[in-house]
Design a protein around this motif. Structure first.
Motif, short mmCIF file in Angstrom:
data_model
loop_
_atom_site.label_atom_id
_atom_site.label_comp_id
_atom_site.label_asym_id
_atom_site.label_seq_id
_atom_site.Cartn_x
_atom_site.Cartn_y
_atom_site.Cartn_z
N ALA A 50 0.81 -1.15 -0.02
CA ALA A 50 -0.03 0.22 -0.17
C ALA A 50 0.89 1.27 -0.05
CB ALA A 50 -0.71 -0.05 1.07
N LEU A 51 2.13 1.28 0.87
CA LEU A 51 2.84 2.27 0.80
C LEU A 51 3.86 2.58 -0.50
CD1 LEU A 51 4.35 1.90 4.32
CD2 LEU A 51 2.85 3.70 3.76
N ALA A 52 3.96 1.56 -1.15
CA ALA A 52 4.34 1.67 -2.39
C ALA A 52 3.57 2.24 -3.50
CB ALA A 52 5.07 0.67 -2.94
N GLY A 53 2.24 1.73 -3.38
CA GLY A 53 1.33 2.03 -4.18
C GLY A 53 0.82 3.69 -4.02
N LEU A 54 0.79 3.77 -2.79
CA LEU A 54 0.75 5.49 -2.50
C LEU A 54 1.64 6.15 -3.06
CD1 LEU A 54 -1.74 6.69 -0.71
CD2 LEU A 54 -0.07 6.78 1.17
N ILE A 294 -3.12 0.77 -9.92
CA ILE A 294 -3.90 0.77 -11.10
C ILE A 294 -5.02 -0.15 -10.98
CG2 ILE A 294 -3.73 -0.31 -13.47
CD1 ILE A 294 -0.64 -0.17 -13.20
N PHE A 295 -5.28 -1.22 -10.29
CA PHE A 295 -6.44 -1.71 -9.94
C PHE A 295 -7.41 -0.76 -9.12
CE2 PHE A 295 -8.64 -3.54 -6.20
CZ PHE A 295 -9.67 -4.34 -6.88
N GLY A 296 -6.74 0.08 -8.33
CA GLY A 296 -7.54 1.17 -7.57
C GLY A 296 -7.95 2.42 -8.19
N ASN A 297 -7.52 2.27 -9.53
CA ASN A 297 -8.13 3.31 -10.72
C ASN A 297 -7.45 4.74 -10.04
OD1 ASN A 297 -9.16 4.31 -12.93
ND2 ASN A 297 -11.37 4.11 -12.04
N TRP A 298 -6.24 4.62 -9.59
CA TRP A 298 -5.53 6.05 -9.21
C TRP A 298 -6.21 6.42 -8.12
CZ3 TRP A 298 -5.39 3.94 -13.99
CH2 TRP A 298 -4.12 3.52 -14.48
N ARG A 299 -6.85 5.82 -7.34
CA ARG A 299 -7.41 6.69 -5.93
C ARG A 299 -7.26 5.83 -4.89
NH1 ARG A 299 -11.70 10.25 -7.74
NH2 ARG A 299 -12.49 10.14 -5.67
N PRO A 300 -7.02 6.31 -3.79
CA PRO A 300 -6.59 5.61 -2.47
C PRO A 300 -7.52 4.61 -2.15
CG PRO A 300 -6.71 8.08 -2.33
CD PRO A 300 -7.34 7.93 -3.46
N GLY A 301 -8.67 4.80 -2.13
CA GLY A 301 -9.68 3.54 -1.63
C GLY A 301 -9.54 2.50 -2.41
N VAL A 402 -7.25 -9.93 -11.11
CA VAL A 402 -8.00 -8.96 -10.83
C VAL A 402 -7.75 -7.76 -11.53
CG1 VAL A 402 -8.50 -7.24 -8.99
CG2 VAL A 402 -8.38 -9.80 -8.30
N LEU A 403 -6.58 -7.47 -11.87
CA LEU A 403 -5.92 -6.34 -12.88
C LEU A 403 -6.70 -6.52 -14.28
CD1 LEU A 403 -2.20 -5.95 -11.99
CD2 LEU A 403 -4.08 -4.38 -11.74
N LEU A 404 -6.89 -7.97 -14.68
CA LEU A 404 -7.58 -7.98 -15.98
C LEU A 404 -8.95 -7.72 -16.06
CD1 LEU A 404 -7.27 -9.16 -18.92
CD2 LEU A 404 -7.82 -11.38 -17.70
N ILE A 405 -9.79 -8.18 -14.96
CA ILE A 405 -10.95 -7.58 -14.75
C ILE A 405 -11.11 -6.26 -14.45
CG2 ILE A 405 -13.19 -7.86 -13.31
CD1 ILE A 405 -12.11 -10.89 -12.58
N GLN A 408 -11.19 -2.87 -17.51
CA GLN A 408 -12.34 -2.54 -18.08
C GLN A 408 -12.82 -0.99 -17.78
OE1 GLN A 408 -13.00 -4.49 -20.81
NE2 GLN A 408 -11.39 -5.82 -20.00
N ARG A 409 -12.45 -0.57 -16.60
CA ARG A 409 -13.31 0.44 -16.07
C ARG A 409 -12.11 1.59 -15.69
NH1 ARG A 409 -12.03 0.92 -11.04
NH2 ARG A 409 -11.83 -1.08 -9.57
N LEU A 410 -10.49 1.17 -15.99
CA LEU A 410 -9.71 2.19 -15.67
C LEU A 410 -9.64 3.72 -16.53
CD1 LEU A 410 -6.70 -0.44 -15.21
CD2 LEU A 410 -8.42 0.56 -13.56
N ARG A 411 -9.27 4.66 -15.68
CA ARG A 411 -9.02 5.90 -16.47
C ARG A 411 -7.99 6.46 -15.74
NH1 ARG A 411 -9.18 10.77 -15.34
NH2 ARG A 411 -9.45 12.58 -16.58
N MET A 412 -6.85 6.50 -16.26
CA MET A 412 -5.46 7.17 -15.99
C MET A 412 -5.62 8.63 -16.06
SD MET A 412 -2.95 5.99 -18.81
CE MET A 412 -1.40 6.46 -17.86
N PRO A 413 -4.61 9.30 -15.36
CA PRO A 413 -4.66 10.90 -15.63
C PRO A 413 -4.14 11.20 -17.12
CG PRO A 413 -3.57 10.28 -13.58
CD PRO A 413 -4.08 9.09 -14.20
#
Length: 426
Positions: A50-54, A294-301, A402-405, A408-413
């Motif tokens: 989580a810290l690396a992802g943050l 990336i799985f979290g769609n560039w959001r903390p939650g 999970v990343l594959l699924i 379909q809904r990802l939106r990067m900056p």
């Protein structure tokens, strides 16, 4: 109202997930699925991810791709081990943050100032991190040095002096172990909730609390402050931000240096867990943190959910290899739940306009869910225990699926990875 509804849906989703896991536990008899030991191990394994992802979240929200998180985390582990054995855990914390931040600064200089391709710079840092730390170890930990006499080797530092601080949350983990007693009853849902709460609150490393607090703090700073708005604008359209007087170069530098510091903090946590620096102890967690982001769609939650997923899968296979087969049943139940939700959406009188006339794609997806659930249920029935090689790669395979699924809904900056030059709009 929309924000409240999303918050309620998240709580409902978590509650439903606990019910499903509890049901799977009762059906299989594997109590380790929701035991406090498994949850505690999952938490320890999820925090550095989580810290690396943050760190990746802060950099990429400012428009800088940071695949150098692994190298920055390696720098954090080495500096934490080096300072920790001499001056204690608080010095290890500060040194690890500085070590990771230096890696972030190097990435910022290369990408923001000199316009080096972000991927190339990140790969270079991933190569430099282990190389620099090995060189420093050979210089400072060689035979005859004070560190070597204290137990250091070329591939490890001496143990951190002093105890790393741990806490237990009041009411839930202090006094009589009520949660432990409830967990030992193995009652449906009651024992599972007690096990989860006990694993999340009993004898936690202080860095766990800090990491958990950093997630909502990041959300507040990036989405509810003027600084956060400027930082996100640099990742969406830096030239528009520049026209409004934002110093895009400075924003990007701050974001990438903080990104390295967060990755370094993940390295500090690894040192605290093993009580010293060990060469190679990051084991690709920087890359997994990037995948969780990336799985979290560039959001903390979403990042927290992705980290928890990998941590839980990894913790479960470490606690009990046999329990990994329950993922087949768990996946089948989730697919059936998804199928029920889809049927409900298609038949509901107030269904969305795009579902008023279901197309071939919706039916293909539903048929795939039925087949997938049947296959997973069959695998659960016929496989008693997976070979060790398959058990070891289970968390990684789960992450990829999970990343594959989620893809379909990802939106990067929009400007993520774009080379920015003042006054030169692309």
């Amino acid at each position: 109202m929309t924000r409240v509804r999303k918050y309620h849906l998240a709580l409902i989703g978590v509650a439903a997930l606990i019910v499903v896991v509890s049901l799977v536990r009762v059906l299989t008899g594997f109590d380790d699925l929701t035991s406090s030991g498994t949850v505690g191990a999952a938490l320890i394994l999820a925090v550095p991810i989580a810290l690396a992802g943050l760190g990746g979240l802060w950099a990429e929200r400012a428009g800088v791709v940071n695949i150098g998180l692994e190298g920055m985390m390696v720098l954090g582990t080495w500096f934490a081990g080096w300072a920790g054995y001499q001056w204690g855990p608080w010095a290890a914390l500060a040194a690890g943050l500085i070590g990771g931040a230096l890696g972030g600064l190097l990435h910022a200089i290369a990408t923001v100032t000199f316009g080096v391709d972000h991927i190339i710079s990140g790969v270079a840092i991933n190569l430099l991190g282990p190389g620099i730390t090995r060189f420093l170890s050979e210089v400072l930990y060689k035979e005859g040095t004070p560190a070597a006499e204290a137990g250091a080797g070329i591939t490890s530092s001496p143990a951190v002096s002093g105890d790393t601080p741990t806490i237990s949350l009041p009411l839930l983990s202090s006094g009589p172990d009520l949660l432990g007693k409830l967990e030992s009853t193995h009652w449906f849902l009651v024992a599972d909730v007690a096990g989860v709460l006990r694993g999340l609150t009993h004898q936690m490393n202080l860095l766990v609390v800090l990491a958990v607090l950093l997630l909502p703090l990041t959300f507040f700073v990036l989405w509810h402050t003027a600084f956060g708005l400027r930082l996100r604008s640099a990742g969406e359209n830096p030239w528009a931000a520049e026209s409004l007087g934002v110093n895009v170069y400075r924003i990007k530098y701050v974001a990438v240096v903080l990104s390295g510091a967060f990755a370094g903090l993940g390295g500090v946590f690894l040192v605290f867990v093993s009580d010293k620096y060990v060469e190679g102890q990051t084991q690709g967690r920087g890359f997994i943190g990037l995948a969780a982001m990336i799985f979290g769609n560039w959001r903390p939650g979403g990042l927290a959910a992705g980290s928890a997923l990998f941590g839980y899968a990894n913790g479960l296979q470490l606690r009990s290899a046999q329990t990994v087969t329950t993922f087949f049943l768990f996946g089948a139940v989730l697919l059936l739940a998804y199928l029920v939700l889809q049927v409900h959406r298609l038949t509901a009188p107030d269904r969305p306009a795009e579902l008023a006339a279901p197309g071939v794609r919706q039916y293909v997806v539903m048929a795939g869910a039925v087949v997938g659930a049947a296959v997973l249920f069959w695998l659960w029935l016929v496989i008693d225990e997976l070979p060790n090689d398959f058990v070891f790669i289970t968390p990684h395979v789960l992450t990829l699926l999970v990343l594959l699924i989620a893809s379909q809904r990802l939106r990067m900056p929009k400007a993520d990875g774009v080379s920015y030059r003042r006054g030169e709009q692309h």
